[in-house]
Write a protein that holds these residues in place. Structure first.
Motif, PDB file in Angstrom:
ATOM      1  N   TYR A 137     114.800 -45.084  51.442  1.00  0.00           N
ATOM      2  CA  TYR A 137     113.665 -44.668  50.329  1.00  0.00           C
ATOM      3  C   TYR A 137     112.592 -45.076  51.003  1.00  0.00           C
ATOM      4  CZ  TYR A 137     115.291 -49.125  48.221  1.00  0.00           C
ATOM      5  OH  TYR A 137     115.389 -50.623  48.303  1.00  0.00           O
ATOM      6  N   ALA A 169     108.091 -44.841  49.342  1.00  0.00           N
ATOM      7  CA  ALA A 169     106.990 -44.041  48.524  1.00  0.00           C
ATOM      8  C   ALA A 169     105.966 -43.827  49.627  1.00  0.00           C
ATOM      9  CB  ALA A 169     106.497 -44.917  47.545  1.00  0.00           C
ATOM     10  N   THR A 184     102.517 -45.713  45.468  1.00  0.00           N
ATOM     11  CA  THR A 184     103.043 -47.065  44.859  1.00  0.00           C
ATOM     12  C   THR A 184     102.740 -47.669  43.812  1.00  0.00           C
ATOM     13  OG1 THR A 184     102.106 -48.299  46.309  1.00  0.00           O
ATOM     14  CG2 THR A 184     103.836 -47.928  46.950  1.00  0.00           C
ATOM     15  N   GLY A 185     103.412 -48.560  43.066  1.00  0.00           N
ATOM     16  CA  GLY A 185     102.953 -49.173  42.020  1.00  0.00           C
ATOM     17  C   GLY A 185     102.716 -48.151  40.547  1.00  0.00           C
ATOM     18  N   HIS A 186     103.504 -47.219  40.578  1.00  0.00           N
ATOM     19  CA  HIS A 186     103.304 -46.435  39.290  1.00  0.00           C
ATOM     20  C   HIS A 186     104.735 -46.280  38.499  1.00  0.00           C
ATOM     21  CE1 HIS A 186      99.222 -44.924  40.023  1.00  0.00           C
ATOM     22  NE2 HIS A 186      99.674 -44.992  41.228  1.00  0.00           N
ATOM     23  N   GLY A 187     105.924 -47.002  39.186  1.00  0.00           N
ATOM     24  CA  GLY A 187     107.125 -46.742  38.503  1.00  0.00           C
ATOM     25  C   GLY A 187     107.636 -45.446  39.158  1.00  0.00           C
ATOM     26  N   TYR A 188     107.049 -44.734  39.792  1.00  0.00           N
ATOM     27  CA  TYR A 188     107.714 -43.411  40.433  1.00  0.00           C
ATOM     28  C   TYR A 188     109.025 -43.423  40.884  1.00  0.00           C
ATOM     29  CZ  TYR A 188     102.919 -41.722  39.565  1.00  0.00           C
ATOM     30  OH  TYR A 188     101.632 -41.089  39.073  1.00  0.00           O
ATOM     31  N   MET A 189     109.069 -44.470  41.840  1.00  0.00           N
ATOM     32  CA  MET A 189     110.277 -44.723  42.700  1.00  0.00           C
ATOM     33  C   MET A 189     111.561 -45.183  41.845  1.00  0.00           C
ATOM     34  SD  MET A 189     109.781 -43.540  45.576  1.00  0.00           S
ATOM     35  CE  MET A 189     111.294 -44.250  46.289  1.00  0.00           C
ATOM     36  N   THR A 190     111.087 -45.867  40.723  1.00  0.00           N
ATOM     37  CA  THR A 190     112.211 -46.674  39.914  1.00  0.00           C
ATOM     38  C   THR A 190     112.741 -45.309  39.097  1.00  0.00           C
ATOM     39  OG1 THR A 190     110.985 -48.588  39.640  1.00  0.00           O
ATOM     40  CG2 THR A 190     112.720 -48.087  37.793  1.00  0.00           C
ATOM     41  N   ASN A 228     110.727 -57.880  52.341  1.00  0.00           N
ATOM     42  CA  ASN A 228     110.514 -56.871  51.646  1.00  0.00           C
ATOM     43  C   ASN A 228     110.303 -56.998  49.930  1.00  0.00           C
ATOM     44  OD1 ASN A 228     109.597 -54.221  51.115  1.00  0.00           O
ATOM     45  ND2 ASN A 228     111.029 -53.019  52.303  1.00  0.00           N
ATOM     46  N   ARG A 240     115.425 -53.897  39.620  1.00  0.00           N
ATOM     47  CA  ARG A 240     115.061 -53.064  38.303  1.00  0.00           C
ATOM     48  C   ARG A 240     116.362 -52.273  38.040  1.00  0.00           C
ATOM     49  NH1 ARG A 240     109.742 -53.331  40.000  1.00  0.00           N
ATOM     50  NH2 ARG A 240     110.038 -51.356  41.284  1.00  0.00           N
TER      51      ARG A 240
HETATM   52  C1  LIG Z   1     110.019 -49.864  48.461  1.00  0.00           C
HETATM   53  C2  LIG Z   1     109.109 -48.957  47.526  1.00  0.00           C
HETATM   54  C3  LIG Z   1     109.451 -47.466  47.477  1.00  0.00           C
HETATM   55  C4  LIG Z   1     108.851 -49.798  46.264  1.00  0.00           C
HETATM   56  O1  LIG Z   1     107.871 -48.842  45.518  1.00  0.00           O
HETATM   57  P1  LIG Z   1     107.270 -49.186  44.290  1.00  0.00           P
HETATM   58  O2  LIG Z   1     106.053 -48.551  44.026  1.00  0.00           O
HETATM   59  O3  LIG Z   1     106.963 -50.635  44.152  1.00  0.00           O
HETATM   60  O4  LIG Z   1     108.163 -48.674  43.232  1.00  0.00           O
HETATM   61  P2  LIG Z   1     108.087 -47.977  41.787  1.00  0.00           P
HETATM   62  O5  LIG Z   1     107.223 -46.615  42.241  1.00  0.00           O
HETATM   63  O6  LIG Z   1     109.295 -48.041  41.109  1.00  0.00           O
HETATM   64  O7  LIG Z   1     106.828 -48.491  41.050  1.00  0.00           O
HETATM   65  C5  LIG Z   1     107.226 -50.038  40.795  1.00  0.00           C
HETATM   66  C6  LIG Z   1     106.006 -50.936  40.532  1.00  0.00           C
HETATM   67  O8  LIG Z   1     104.938 -50.103  39.821  1.00  0.00           O
HETATM   68  C7  LIG Z   1     104.743 -50.980  38.499  1.00  0.00           C
HETATM   69  N1  LIG Z   1     104.463 -49.963  37.423  1.00  0.00           N
HETATM   70  C8  LIG Z   1     103.063 -49.700  37.040  1.00  0.00           C
HETATM   71  N2  LIG Z   1     103.289 -48.738  36.018  1.00  0.00           N
HETATM   72  C9  LIG Z   1     104.786 -48.724  35.682  1.00  0.00           C
HETATM   73  C10 LIG Z   1     105.514 -47.840  34.810  1.00  0.00           C
HETATM   74  N3  LIG Z   1     104.727 -46.969  34.118  1.00  0.00           N
HETATM   75  N4  LIG Z   1     106.816 -47.732  35.016  1.00  0.00           N
HETATM   76  C11 LIG Z   1     107.478 -48.592  35.868  1.00  0.00           C
HETATM   77  N5  LIG Z   1     106.753 -49.547  36.761  1.00  0.00           N
HETATM   78  C12 LIG Z   1     105.245 -49.394  36.915  1.00  0.00           C
HETATM   79  C13 LIG Z   1     105.708 -51.929  38.426  1.00  0.00           C
HETATM   80  O9  LIG Z   1     105.348 -53.018  37.757  1.00  0.00           O
HETATM   81  C14 LIG Z   1     106.234 -52.358  39.879  1.00  0.00           C
HETATM   82  O10 LIG Z   1     105.319 -53.211  40.266  1.00  0.00           O
HETATM   83  P3  LIG Z   1     105.834 -54.661  40.744  1.00  0.00           P
HETATM   84  O11 LIG Z   1     107.168 -54.664  41.589  1.00  0.00           O
HETATM   85  O12 LIG Z   1     104.722 -55.290  41.464  1.00  0.00           O
HETATM   86  O13 LIG Z   1     106.142 -55.279  39.303  1.00  0.00           O
HETATM   87  C15 LIG Z   1     107.606 -48.886  48.325  1.00  0.00           C
HETATM   88  O14 LIG Z   1     107.061 -50.306  48.473  1.00  0.00           O
HETATM   89  C16 LIG Z   1     107.893 -48.512  49.741  1.00  0.00           C
HETATM   90  O15 LIG Z   1     107.607 -47.204  50.350  1.00  0.00           O
HETATM   91  N6  LIG Z   1     107.798 -49.349  50.932  1.00  0.00           N
HETATM   92  C17 LIG Z   1     107.814 -48.923  52.204  1.00  0.00           C
HETATM   93  C18 LIG Z   1     109.277 -48.340  52.716  1.00  0.00           C
HETATM   94  C19 LIG Z   1     110.326 -49.273  52.388  1.00  0.00           C
HETATM   95  O16 LIG Z   1     110.265 -50.382  52.507  1.00  0.00           O
HETATM   96  N7  LIG Z   1     111.286 -48.674  52.104  1.00  0.00           N
HETATM   97  C20 LIG Z   1     112.614 -49.383  51.749  1.00  0.00           C
HETATM   98  C21 LIG Z   1     113.437 -50.030  53.023  1.00  0.00           C
HETATM   99  S1  LIG Z   1     114.677 -51.262  52.620  1.00  0.00           S
END
Ligand SMILES: CC(C)(COP(=O)(O)OP(=O)(O)OC[C@H]1O[C@@H](n2cnc3c(N)ncnc32)[C@H](O)[C@@H]1OP(=O)(O)O)[C@@H](O)C(=O)NCCC(=O)NCCS
Length: 143
Positions: free
Chosen positions: A62, A64, A69-75, A102, A111
């Motif tokens: 996966y 983003a 990132t940082g919006h909860g879209y991936m969750t 990572n 989560r």
């Molecule tokens: C791994 C990855 C997909 C995670 O993306 P992400 O943006 O952190 O995940 P989400 O979209 O679920 O966002 C969650 C973050 O948004 C924050 N957030 C902000 N608003 C939010 C909301 N309304 N709802 C949920 N989370 C929210 C959360 O607090 C969380 O941040 P934190 O982890 O610092 O607490 C991303 O870092 C990525 O693409 N990395 C590079 C590729 C990679 O590593 N892939 C996986 C290889 S194993």
């Protein structure tokens, strides 16, 4: 942002066609995560190396993008893919292999209630070296 954790990819048209061709096989499923309303693509989730029979498992990939990132879209998006995998695809287990440094990826699976199964030394060749990975997984019963 991606280069540190994922293999470098050829960005040519032909390479992208080959990448898309992967999802014509029953062993791979590909999804894009889109925003409701605009339809903008904010991420992607793949289920790779699907094994059927008595295993019924797949391996997640996966990503983003720096701006999404940082919006909860991936969750939310990965949660929907999990529902589809355990429902429509009738899988029983999903695993994710994640490098120990990572933190965003580890936070994402935590989560979603994945559990850490173990540690795989030299698991995957990424950007010039064999990288250790933690193995995280979830079953249909745990989701
Ligand atoms: C791994 C990855 C997909 C995670 O993306 P992400 O943006 O952190 O995940 P989400 O979209 O679920 O966002 C969650 C973050 O948004 C924050 N957030 C902000 N608003 C939010 C909301 N309304 N709802 C949920 N989370 C929210 C959360 O607090 C969380 O941040 P934190 O982890 O610092 O607490 C991303 O870092 C990525 O693409 N990395 C590079 C590729 C990679 O590593 N892939 C996986 C290889 S194993």
């Amino acid at each position: 942002m991606l280069r540190r954790w994922l293999s470098a990819r050829d960005s040519s048209f032909e390479a992208f066609e080959t990448y898309l061709g992967r999802f014509e096989q029953s062993t791979h499923e590909g999804f894009v995560i889109c925003l409701q309303g605009t339809g903008a693509i904010v991420g992607g989730v793949n289920i790779n190396n699907i094994v059927r029979g008595t295993i019924q498992s797949g391996t997640l990939g996966y990503t983003a993008y720096a701006s999404t990132t940082g919006h909860g879209y991936m969750t939310e998006g990965l949660g929907l893919v999990m529902q589809f995998a355990f429902g429509t695809l009738e899988l029983h287990r999903l695993e994710a292999n994640i490098q120990p440094e990572n933190t965003p990826s580890l936070n994402l699976v935590k989560r979603l209630r994945f559990v850490r199964e173990g540690y795989s030394a030299d698991f995957q060749f990424i950007n010039g070296a064999w990288r250790d990975h933690e193995r995280w997984a979830i079953t249909a019963e745990m989701a």
